[in-house]
Design an enzyme around this catalytic site. Structure first.
Site, short mmCIF file in Angstrom:
data_model
loop_
_atom_site.label_atom_id
_atom_site.label_comp_id
_atom_site.label_asym_id
_atom_site.label_seq_id
_atom_site.Cartn_x
_atom_site.Cartn_y
_atom_site.Cartn_z
N HIS A 1 0.80 -1.21 0.00
CA HIS A 1 0.00 0.00 0.00
C HIS A 1 0.84 1.27 0.00
CE1 HIS A 1 1.08 -0.80 4.16
NE2 HIS A 1 0.78 0.43 4.47
N CYS A 2 2.18 1.16 0.03
CA CYS A 2 3.03 2.35 0.12
C CYS A 2 4.06 2.46 -1.01
CB CYS A 2 3.77 2.36 1.46
SG CYS A 2 2.73 2.77 2.87
N ILE A 3 4.98 1.49 -1.09
CA ILE A 3 6.15 1.65 -1.95
C ILE A 3 5.80 1.83 -3.43
CG2 ILE A 3 8.38 0.69 -2.60
CD1 ILE A 3 8.11 1.65 0.30
#
Length: 415
Positions: A259-261
């Site tokens: 969900h981030c990188i």
């Protein structure tokens, strides 16, 4: 009903945060639009890996619950938004969940409340998007209510660093907002770092994850080149990592996920494009990271050919489809992109994952791992879950391609 804190969005960020808040002696309720999440919590089943059954039970005994009724927001002293910020189908920033959550809060906002945003977004989001929505009913941020931004720093599955011992960056719309936000987090976080403003805090979060994105791209590109010239990239990484200064070790892999990188750098690139700036290094990293799933497919195809088997109609077993080890989350998982590409090229695809839920696009996972290992033309280890016995995988599989670099033995082919 009055409550100290309402956490909006009870997922990988929101549930551990609620636990930390409860541990500080504050009353806390979760608000989530998903009936499934509310039902899971009511049944005592944590749906994220960083909160155990026993810890959730203790939270519930102290009054924690998750509701789908937004009216709970009206009784909160502090509201913390932990809703996801993903990508649109076109690959751009998707703030729909943030906008909906803020609209819901705005309808119940009253003087004296504090609203904190933890969702990741581009610089200017708090001031240019969130604040106008909250103020449209006549209340003023910094005067009638406090508005703050504090980027989440949750690393699912990390057993060393959690909310309490990870320094917390905070910021406020005004100095008094920042002060109040700092006092809130200081109740359960060891170190609080106050940013100059909300834009600096928002940018810091994007920099943190873009740093990882760029360095992962670097080692992935090195892995591709090492394959081309016949060099063992894992030995290269091992040797380089022994340097005690000037080098931070990153591991190559099938591609970035979660969900981030893979998401946050695109928020940064979108903001840069709208500002007329060129972030060439980040653009280059995106090209490399987006290429890695195809590189894995090429390696599998070549490996099968070396053993006299074409990819079409070959039995390919993928081991691990979540985006990282020991985490069930499959969002943006490179493994799914690899699976779909292999299937499109005619492979007879199957998959196994000891922690992830069924992936709808791929169908049900295999039930008998050992039997499938023995019959598959090639097994591809994409995620090194602790539940996997690497030695057993190597000894059972007819042919094993290890993308993680974790399986020992000369008979194993590694990325």
């Amino acid at each position: 009903m009055s409550v100290d804190v309402v956490v909006v969005g009870v997922g990988y960020v929101g549930l551990p945060l609620a636990e930390a808040v409860a541990g500080a002696g504050l009353s806390v309720i979760g608000y989530d639009t998903s009936p499934r999440v509310a039902a899971e919590i009511a049944a005592g089943r944590p749906h994220v890996p960083d909160v155990s059954v026993s810890r959730l039970r203790a939270m519930r005994e102290n009054g924690f619950a998750v509701t789908t009724d937004p009216d709970v927001l009206g009784g909160a002293e502090t509201i913390v938004l932990c809703v996801p910020t993903g990508l649109t189908t076109a690959g751009g920033p998707d703030l729909a969940a943030v906008r909906r959550a803020v609209e819901t809060v705005a309808e119940r906002l009253s003087p004296g409340m504090m609203v904190i945003i933890e969702s990741t977004s581009f610089p200017g989001t708090t001031d240019e998007i969130v604040r106008p929505i909250l103020e449209k009913r006549g209340l003023t941020a910094g005067t009638d209510f406090s508005l703050a931004y504090s980027p989440e720093r949750v690393d699912p599955g990390n057993r060393r660093f959690g909310i309490g011992n990870t320094p917390k960056v905070i910021s406020g719309h005004t100095p008094s907002c920042a002060k109040r936000c700092a006092e809130f987090y200081e109740r359960f976080v060891d170190t609080v770092v106050i940013a100059r403003g909300t834009r600096e805090a928002e940018m810091a979060k994007l920099l943190e994850n873009t740093y990882r994105y760029v360095n992962i791209a670097l080692v992935n590109e090195i892995a591709i080149f090492c394959d081309q010239i016949g060099v063992d990239v894992w030995d290269v990484m091992h040797c380089a990592a022994t340097k005690p200064f000037g080098f931070t070790s990153f591991a190559p892999g099938p591609g970035v996920g979660g969900h981030c990188i893979p998401v946050d750098p695109k928020y940064l690139l979108d903001k840069a494009e709208r500002e007329g700036a060129l972030l060439g290094v980040v653009h280059a990293a995106r090209l490399v990271d987006d290429r890695m799933p195809e590189h894995v497919v090429e390696r599998v195809t070549r490996l099968l050919a070396e053993h006299g088997k074409p990819l079409r109609d070959a039995k390919v077993l993928l081991l691990g489809v979540s985006y990282k080890a020991d985490v069930p989350d499959t969002r943006e998982s490179a493994a799914i992109r690899i699976a779909l590409r292999l299937r499109a090229l005619g492979a007879e695809l199957s998959y196994h994952d000891p922690v992830a839920e069924t992936v709808p696009e791929l169908g049900p996972p295999v039930a008998d791992l050992d039997a499938t290992l023995r019959t598959a033309d090639v097994a591809v280890l994409l995620v090194a879950h602790r539940a996997y016995d690497h030695g057993r995988l190597a000894s059972t599989a007819r042919l094993l391609f290890d993308v993680t670099g974790r399986v020992p033995g000369k008979e194993v082919v590694r990325l």
